[in-house]
Design a protein around this motif. Sequence first.
Motif, PDB file in Angstrom:
ATOM      1  N   THR A 148       0.831  -1.220   0.000  1.00  0.00           N
ATOM      2  CA  THR A 148       0.000   0.000   0.000  1.00  0.00           C
ATOM      3  C   THR A 148       0.863   1.267   0.000  1.00  0.00           C
ATOM      4  O   THR A 148       0.421   2.318  -0.447  1.00  0.00           O
ATOM      5  CB  THR A 148      -0.972   0.016   1.202  1.00  0.00           C
ATOM      6  OG1 THR A 148      -0.225  -0.215   2.401  1.00  0.00           O
ATOM      7  CG2 THR A 148      -2.032  -1.044   1.070  1.00  0.00           C
ATOM      8  N   GLU A 149       2.085   1.152   0.488  1.00  0.00           N
ATOM      9  CA  GLU A 149       2.984   2.309   0.483  1.00  0.00           C
ATOM     10  C   GLU A 149       3.352   2.690  -0.960  1.00  0.00           C
ATOM     11  O   GLU A 149       3.404   3.864  -1.306  1.00  0.00           O
ATOM     12  CB  GLU A 149       4.250   1.936   1.256  1.00  0.00           C
ATOM     13  CG  GLU A 149       4.862   3.103   1.997  1.00  0.00           C
ATOM     14  CD  GLU A 149       5.985   2.597   2.896  1.00  0.00           C
ATOM     15  OE1 GLU A 149       5.708   1.729   3.752  1.00  0.00           O
ATOM     16  OE2 GLU A 149       7.112   3.055   2.709  1.00  0.00           O
ATOM     17  N   VAL A 150       3.586   1.673  -1.782  1.00  0.00           N
ATOM     18  CA  VAL A 150       3.904   1.892  -3.207  1.00  0.00           C
ATOM     19  C   VAL A 150       2.656   2.392  -3.936  1.00  0.00           C
ATOM     20  O   VAL A 150       2.690   3.397  -4.662  1.00  0.00           O
ATOM     21  CB  VAL A 150       4.416   0.569  -3.853  1.00  0.00           C
ATOM     22  CG1 VAL A 150       4.542   0.716  -5.361  1.00  0.00           C
ATOM     23  CG2 VAL A 150       5.743   0.159  -3.246  1.00  0.00           C
ATOM     24  N   ILE A 151       1.527   1.701  -3.722  1.00  0.00           N
ATOM     25  CA  ILE A 151       0.285   2.014  -4.429  1.00  0.00           C
ATOM     26  C   ILE A 151      -0.204   3.428  -4.112  1.00  0.00           C
ATOM     27  O   ILE A 151      -0.717   4.129  -4.985  1.00  0.00           O
ATOM     28  CB  ILE A 151      -0.796   0.952  -4.096  1.00  0.00           C
ATOM     29  CG1 ILE A 151      -0.387  -0.389  -4.729  1.00  0.00           C
ATOM     30  CG2 ILE A 151      -2.176   1.367  -4.584  1.00  0.00           C
ATOM     31  CD1 ILE A 151      -1.148  -1.593  -4.236  1.00  0.00           C
ATOM     32  N   SER A 152      -0.022   3.865  -2.862  1.00  0.00           N
ATOM     33  CA  SER A 152      -0.515   5.197  -2.487  1.00  0.00           C
ATOM     34  C   SER A 152       0.265   6.323  -3.171  1.00  0.00           C
ATOM     35  O   SER A 152      -0.150   7.474  -3.142  1.00  0.00           O
ATOM     36  CB  SER A 152      -0.510   5.363  -0.967  1.00  0.00           C
ATOM     37  OG  SER A 152       0.804   5.217  -0.496  1.00  0.00           O
ATOM     38  N   LYS A 153       1.383   5.993  -3.814  1.00  0.00           N
ATOM     39  CA  LYS A 153       2.150   7.031  -4.534  1.00  0.00           C
ATOM     40  C   LYS A 153       1.567   7.297  -5.921  1.00  0.00           C
ATOM     41  O   LYS A 153       1.919   8.284  -6.568  1.00  0.00           O
ATOM     42  CB  LYS A 153       3.616   6.586  -4.678  1.00  0.00           C
ATOM     43  CG  LYS A 153       4.364   6.722  -3.368  1.00  0.00           C
ATOM     44  CD  LYS A 153       5.811   6.316  -3.523  1.00  0.00           C
ATOM     45  CE  LYS A 153       6.502   6.295  -2.162  1.00  0.00           C
ATOM     46  NZ  LYS A 153       7.491   5.248  -2.039  1.00  0.00           N
ATOM     47  N   ALA A 154       0.696   6.424  -6.398  1.00  0.00           N
ATOM     48  CA  ALA A 154       0.095   6.598  -7.732  1.00  0.00           C
ATOM     49  C   ALA A 154      -0.897   7.756  -7.701  1.00  0.00           C
ATOM     50  O   ALA A 154      -1.441   8.077  -6.640  1.00  0.00           O
ATOM     51  CB  ALA A 154      -0.618   5.307  -8.133  1.00  0.00           C
ATOM     52  N   PRO A 155      -1.143   8.403  -8.844  1.00  0.00           N
ATOM     53  CA  PRO A 155      -2.112   9.500  -8.848  1.00  0.00           C
ATOM     54  C   PRO A 155      -3.487   9.056  -8.320  1.00  0.00           C
ATOM     55  O   PRO A 155      -3.892   7.906  -8.539  1.00  0.00           O
ATOM     56  CB  PRO A 155      -2.213   9.873 -10.336  1.00  0.00           C
ATOM     57  CG  PRO A 155      -0.962   9.371 -10.951  1.00  0.00           C
ATOM     58  CD  PRO A 155      -0.550   8.171 -10.156  1.00  0.00           C
ATOM     59  N   TRP A 156      -4.158   9.975  -7.643  1.00  0.00           N
ATOM     60  CA  TRP A 156      -5.442   9.679  -7.007  1.00  0.00           C
ATOM     61  C   TRP A 156      -6.460   9.130  -7.999  1.00  0.00           C
ATOM     62  O   TRP A 156      -7.304   8.296  -7.678  1.00  0.00           O
ATOM     63  CB  TRP A 156      -5.966  10.945  -6.330  1.00  0.00           C
ATOM     64  CG  TRP A 156      -7.307  10.774  -5.697  1.00  0.00           C
ATOM     65  CD1 TRP A 156      -8.467  11.387  -6.061  1.00  0.00           C
ATOM     66  CD2 TRP A 156      -7.645   9.898  -4.602  1.00  0.00           C
ATOM     67  NE1 TRP A 156      -9.501  10.961  -5.272  1.00  0.00           N
ATOM     68  CE2 TRP A 156      -9.017  10.043  -4.367  1.00  0.00           C
ATOM     69  CE3 TRP A 156      -6.915   9.001  -3.813  1.00  0.00           C
ATOM     70  CZ2 TRP A 156      -9.690   9.334  -3.372  1.00  0.00           C
ATOM     71  CZ3 TRP A 156      -7.591   8.296  -2.823  1.00  0.00           C
ATOM     72  CH2 TRP A 156      -8.950   8.466  -2.604  1.00  0.00           C
ATOM     73  N   ARG A 157      -6.359   9.594  -9.245  1.00  0.00           N
ATOM     74  CA  ARG A 157      -7.323   9.190 -10.279  1.00  0.00           C
ATOM     75  C   ARG A 157      -7.353   7.662 -10.464  1.00  0.00           C
ATOM     76  O   ARG A 157      -8.401   7.093 -10.780  1.00  0.00           O
ATOM     77  CB  ARG A 157      -6.925   9.880 -11.586  1.00  0.00           C
ATOM     78  CG  ARG A 157      -8.025   9.867 -12.595  1.00  0.00           C
ATOM     79  CD  ARG A 157      -7.634  10.594 -13.852  1.00  0.00           C
ATOM     80  NE  ARG A 157      -8.559  10.249 -14.913  1.00  0.00           N
ATOM     81  CZ  ARG A 157      -8.339  10.468 -16.184  1.00  0.00           C
ATOM     82  NH1 ARG A 157      -7.214  11.044 -16.561  1.00  0.00           N
ATOM     83  NH2 ARG A 157      -9.227  10.128 -17.090  1.00  0.00           N
ATOM     84  N   PHE A 158      -6.241   6.993 -10.247  1.00  0.00           N
ATOM     85  CA  PHE A 158      -6.187   5.533 -10.389  1.00  0.00           C
ATOM     86  C   PHE A 158      -7.087   4.869  -9.342  1.00  0.00           C
ATOM     87  O   PHE A 158      -7.775   3.903  -9.620  1.00  0.00           O
ATOM     88  CB  PHE A 158      -4.746   5.030 -10.225  1.00  0.00           C
ATOM     89  CG  PHE A 158      -3.875   5.323 -11.425  1.00  0.00           C
ATOM     90  CD1 PHE A 158      -3.647   4.348 -12.379  1.00  0.00           C
ATOM     91  CD2 PHE A 158      -3.303   6.559 -11.606  1.00  0.00           C
ATOM     92  CE1 PHE A 158      -2.854   4.602 -13.491  1.00  0.00           C
ATOM     93  CE2 PHE A 158      -2.511   6.838 -12.712  1.00  0.00           C
ATOM     94  CZ  PHE A 158      -2.285   5.852 -13.664  1.00  0.00           C
ATOM     95  N   MET A 159      -7.040   5.429  -8.134  1.00  0.00           N
ATOM     96  CA  MET A 159      -7.844   4.898  -7.025  1.00  0.00           C
ATOM     97  C   MET A 159      -9.331   5.064  -7.352  1.00  0.00           C
ATOM     98  O   MET A 159     -10.129   4.165  -7.139  1.00  0.00           O
ATOM     99  CB  MET A 159      -7.516   5.706  -5.763  1.00  0.00           C
ATOM    100  CG  MET A 159      -7.195   4.908  -4.551  1.00  0.00           C
ATOM    101  SD  MET A 159      -5.505   4.315  -4.617  1.00  0.00           S
ATOM    102  CE  MET A 159      -4.646   5.696  -3.867  1.00  0.00           C
ATOM    103  N   VAL A 160      -9.663   6.243  -7.883  1.00  0.00           N
ATOM    104  CA  VAL A 160     -11.048   6.559  -8.238  1.00  0.00           C
ATOM    105  C   VAL A 160     -11.536   5.583  -9.319  1.00  0.00           C
ATOM    106  O   VAL A 160     -12.654   5.076  -9.258  1.00  0.00           O
ATOM    107  CB  VAL A 160     -11.147   8.032  -8.720  1.00  0.00           C
ATOM    108  CG1 VAL A 160     -12.506   8.311  -9.338  1.00  0.00           C
ATOM    109  CG2 VAL A 160     -10.870   8.983  -7.567  1.00  0.00           C
ATOM    110  N   SER A 161     -10.677   5.313 -10.286  1.00  0.00           N
ATOM    111  CA  SER A 161     -11.031   4.381 -11.359  1.00  0.00           C
ATOM    112  C   SER A 161     -11.283   2.976 -10.790  1.00  0.00           C
ATOM    113  O   SER A 161     -12.239   2.302 -11.176  1.00  0.00           O
ATOM    114  CB  SER A 161      -9.916   4.341 -12.410  1.00  0.00           C
ATOM    115  OG  SER A 161     -10.173   3.338 -13.355  1.00  0.00           O
ATOM    116  N   GLY A 162     -10.430   2.562  -9.858  1.00  0.00           N
ATOM    117  CA  GLY A 162     -10.616   1.252  -9.207  1.00  0.00           C
ATOM    118  C   GLY A 162     -11.964   1.171  -8.506  1.00  0.00           C
ATOM    119  O   GLY A 162     -12.666   0.161  -8.608  1.00  0.00           O
TER     120      GLY A 162
END
Length: 345
Positions: A148-162
């Motif tokens: 989750t430390e790596v994943i949380s560095k991705a742009p927020w938009r990726f999370m929204v898409s998920g």
Amino acid sequence: MQLPREVIIGKGTLNRVPEVVKRLGIKGKALVLSDLQCYELAGKTVSKFLEESGLSVDFLPIKTMTMKDVLVLESQIKELKPQILFGVGGGTVIDSAKVSSGSQNIPFISIPTTVSHDGIASPLASIKGSDKPYSIMAQAPLAIIADTEVISKAPWRFMVSGCGDIISKFTAVKDWKLAHIENNEYYGGYAASLALMSAKLVTENAELIVYRQDEGLRVLLEALISCGVAMSIAGSSRPCSGSEHLFSHALDIINTNHAMHGEQCGVGCILSAYLYKANWQGIKKTLKQLGAPTTAAELSVKDADVVKALELAAKIRPERYTILHMLNLSAEACEKTARATGIIS
Ligand SMILES: [Zn+2]
């Protein structure tokens, strides 16, 4: 039924690569696939841990995932002869690892660096520019290590898409049930419940996700992995992909400058829920709360493209029976649906 043997989620879980390698008895040669950015972010660390575990490691950079890329990758695998593949990256990298390892009969381990869709754990992959604009069967990962430390560095938009991809299971499951009733198609209650529960949990935890709490990211990751497992149990993408996904695939064909997969599926889910006379307002509210697009303008597509996509959706996959196949909407009805849900104005 292929299911992952190990799923490790949490902060700093990349450190657990050696432990997983040991437990799964992985020896010999490993091939790490990653794009250059994700290699810096996580692939390098994974390679280092693999070498420290006594494996010899090769690395291949992945840029795109077309039919031609797959063929090149497969011939490289034949040459390098790895015993295992590691896909470290986003959807394109994971799908490359999934397809190429599957066809070469070697296992692969999924190490996602983003959470933009449910492909991180599913046995399905999409190949760009193929004659099928939707996912095809490949193989499920042997293990998933999500840091989750790596994943949380991705742009927020990726999370929204998920989140959009997960919420879209509300109508995917409805379509599956409809196909069972109308066409006597196989319907698996367990796989359907798993997909539906993921959509419910993301909806219930929308606030935690929005406030970017680690707990929220964990819910999203578990939901994405559960959906991958649901597809493995069903033996197809049925529990996770219905009319809302067909709408997204159609939009990809119509507008090459399209939005992200999960963003489009979220909007498709509003349209499908409306057609089912279900609670489309609730779905729209959750998507809005998450900051996901709920209009054509927010998807950066023209109003006319949304209408066209809704009209085209059923035609691109006639065998996948959904509400769109049942209703066989006219262009006027598609426009009315898009307007009634506020997706076009
Ligand atoms: Zn999806």
